[in-house]
Motif scaffolding. Structure first.
Motif, PDB file in Angstrom:
ATOM      1  N   THR A  66      -4.739  -3.500  -7.760  1.00  0.00           N
ATOM      2  CA  THR A  66      -3.513  -4.213  -8.091  1.00  0.00           C
ATOM      3  C   THR A  66      -3.862  -5.616  -8.587  1.00  0.00           C
ATOM      4  O   THR A  66      -5.013  -6.042  -8.532  1.00  0.00           O
ATOM      5  CB  THR A  66      -2.590  -4.333  -6.866  1.00  0.00           C
ATOM      6  N   ARG A  68      -2.652  -9.427  -7.733  1.00  0.00           N
ATOM      7  CA  ARG A  68      -1.870 -10.206  -6.787  1.00  0.00           C
ATOM      8  C   ARG A  68      -1.903 -11.676  -7.171  1.00  0.00           C
ATOM      9  O   ARG A  68      -2.978 -12.256  -7.383  1.00  0.00           O
ATOM     10  CB  ARG A  68      -2.402 -10.031  -5.362  1.00  0.00           C
ATOM     11  N   ARG A  98       5.333  -5.571  -5.449  1.00  0.00           N
ATOM     12  CA  ARG A  98       5.581  -5.708  -4.014  1.00  0.00           C
ATOM     13  C   ARG A  98       5.578  -7.197  -3.682  1.00  0.00           C
ATOM     14  O   ARG A  98       4.632  -7.915  -4.033  1.00  0.00           O
ATOM     15  CB  ARG A  98       4.500  -4.981  -3.221  1.00  0.00           C
ATOM     16  N   ASP A 100       5.598  -9.985  -0.683  1.00  0.00           N
ATOM     17  CA  ASP A 100       5.339 -10.129   0.746  1.00  0.00           C
ATOM     18  C   ASP A 100       6.563 -10.755   1.418  1.00  0.00           C
ATOM     19  O   ASP A 100       7.021 -11.819   1.010  1.00  0.00           O
ATOM     20  CB  ASP A 100       4.111 -11.019   0.956  1.00  0.00           C
ATOM     21  N   GLY A 156       8.035  -3.092   0.539  1.00  0.00           N
ATOM     22  CA  GLY A 156       7.312  -2.070  -0.192  1.00  0.00           C
ATOM     23  C   GLY A 156       7.367  -2.265  -1.696  1.00  0.00           C
ATOM     24  O   GLY A 156       7.739  -3.326  -2.202  1.00  0.00           O
ATOM     25  N   ASP A 157       6.996  -1.203  -2.422  1.00  0.00           N
ATOM     26  CA  ASP A 157       6.965  -1.253  -3.879  1.00  0.00           C
ATOM     27  C   ASP A 157       8.374  -1.153  -4.456  1.00  0.00           C
ATOM     28  O   ASP A 157       9.194  -0.348  -3.994  1.00  0.00           O
ATOM     29  CB  ASP A 157       6.116  -0.105  -4.431  1.00  0.00           C
ATOM     30  N   ASN A 158       8.634  -1.954  -5.471  1.00  0.00           N
ATOM     31  CA  ASN A 158       9.910  -1.910  -6.176  1.00  0.00           C
ATOM     32  C   ASN A 158       9.654  -1.732  -7.663  1.00  0.00           C
ATOM     33  O   ASN A 158       8.779  -2.380  -8.240  1.00  0.00           O
ATOM     34  CB  ASN A 158      10.700  -3.193  -5.924  1.00  0.00           C
ATOM     35  N   ASN A 174      14.639   0.312  -9.178  1.00  0.00           N
ATOM     36  CA  ASN A 174      14.416   1.526  -8.397  1.00  0.00           C
ATOM     37  C   ASN A 174      15.304   2.681  -8.875  1.00  0.00           C
ATOM     38  O   ASN A 174      15.903   3.407  -8.079  1.00  0.00           O
ATOM     39  CB  ASN A 174      14.629   1.246  -6.909  1.00  0.00           C
ATOM     40  N   SER A 202       2.410  -8.620  -5.637  1.00  0.00           N
ATOM     41  CA  SER A 202       1.347  -7.680  -5.992  1.00  0.00           C
ATOM     42  C   SER A 202       1.886  -6.659  -6.981  1.00  0.00           C
ATOM     43  O   SER A 202       2.830  -5.911  -6.672  1.00  0.00           O
ATOM     44  CB  SER A 202       0.822  -6.968  -4.741  1.00  0.00           C
ATOM     45  N   SER A 204       1.290  -3.318  -9.214  1.00  0.00           N
ATOM     46  CA  SER A 204       0.445  -2.121  -9.254  1.00  0.00           C
ATOM     47  C   SER A 204       0.643  -1.304 -10.522  1.00  0.00           C
ATOM     48  O   SER A 204      -0.091  -0.344 -10.756  1.00  0.00           O
ATOM     49  CB  SER A 204       0.713  -1.237  -8.030  1.00  0.00           C
TER      50      SER A 204
END
Length: 213
Positions: A66, A68, A98, A100, A156-158, A174, A202, A204
């Motif tokens: 990824t 970041r 993502r 944090d 989580g991932d969006n 999403n 982050s 991805s």
């Protein structure tokens, strides 16, 4: 004052009336990016991502393929990476990011419509509180074009996406539409990823899809 950090590869409009006040499912695009990201899914942006290390307020790292971007110092800092695309083609732009939850005041998302000569651009961002905001930067500074209410911390991932549809741009989160805006030149220029504020973001996946066929 906002502090810009730019890593680059190689239009401005008034706000149109937002259409579709109720979120709508866009099944034609909802499946794009649904699969787990692999180390090569940052696409053409990969070549231009900065190496690990510091750049002003920003620290860059590459955990598990990824990208970041972390800023724990400057709440006014914005960091972006962009590539040039074929502005004549009807396109969809997507990223998976993502944020944090320990950085609740930041944002991350998609840079688009970037004019390298003026450094004017647009941002489609997911806020750490779950809200979505679309910004325009021009000679008058930053202005907000659209905003949705926060839905709570994002975990989580969006998956964020912008899809060109005739003379409008549809903004997806999403797999669900959060609104549309008339293009007015926003479909021209470079595209990329952006992080801003005190945040750990982050990425991805990043991809640009040709929708002309």
């Amino acid at each position: 004052m906002l502090t810009l950090s730019i890593i680059a590869a190689t239009t401005i409009m008034s706000l149109s009336q937002m259409t579709g006040s109720q979120p709508a499912q866009d099944n034609s695009f909802a499946t794009i990016g649904a699969q787990p990201a692999s180390s090569d899914q940052l696409g053409a942006l990969e070549t231009y991502l900065p190496e690990e290390g510091m750049n002003g307020a920003w620290q860059y790292s590459r955990p598990m393929g990824t990208f970041r971007a972390t800023n724990m110092q400057d709440p006014g800092a914005i960091d972006y990476v962009f590539i040039q695309t074929n502005g004549k083609a009807r396109q969809a732009i997507e990223t998976i990011v993502r944020i944090d939850p320990k950085t609740p005041d930041g944002f991350a998302g998609i840079l688009f419509g970037y004019d390298q000569s003026t450094r004017y651009y647009y941002l489609y961002t997911l806020q750490a509180d779950g809200g979505v905001k679309i910004y325009r930067r021009d000679g008058n500074g930053f202005s907000m074009m659209m905003e949705t209410m926060p839905g709570g911390p994002v975990l989580g991932d969006n998956h964020l996406a912008i899809v060109e549809q005739a003379d409008t741009l549809r903004f997806m989160l999403n797999g669900t539409s959060v609104g549309e805006i008339g293009q007015g030149g926003m479909d021209q220029g470079a595209v990329g990823i952006v992080s801003g504020g005190v945040v750990e973001a982050s990425f991805s996946k990043f991809a640009v899809h040709d929708l002309t066929n």
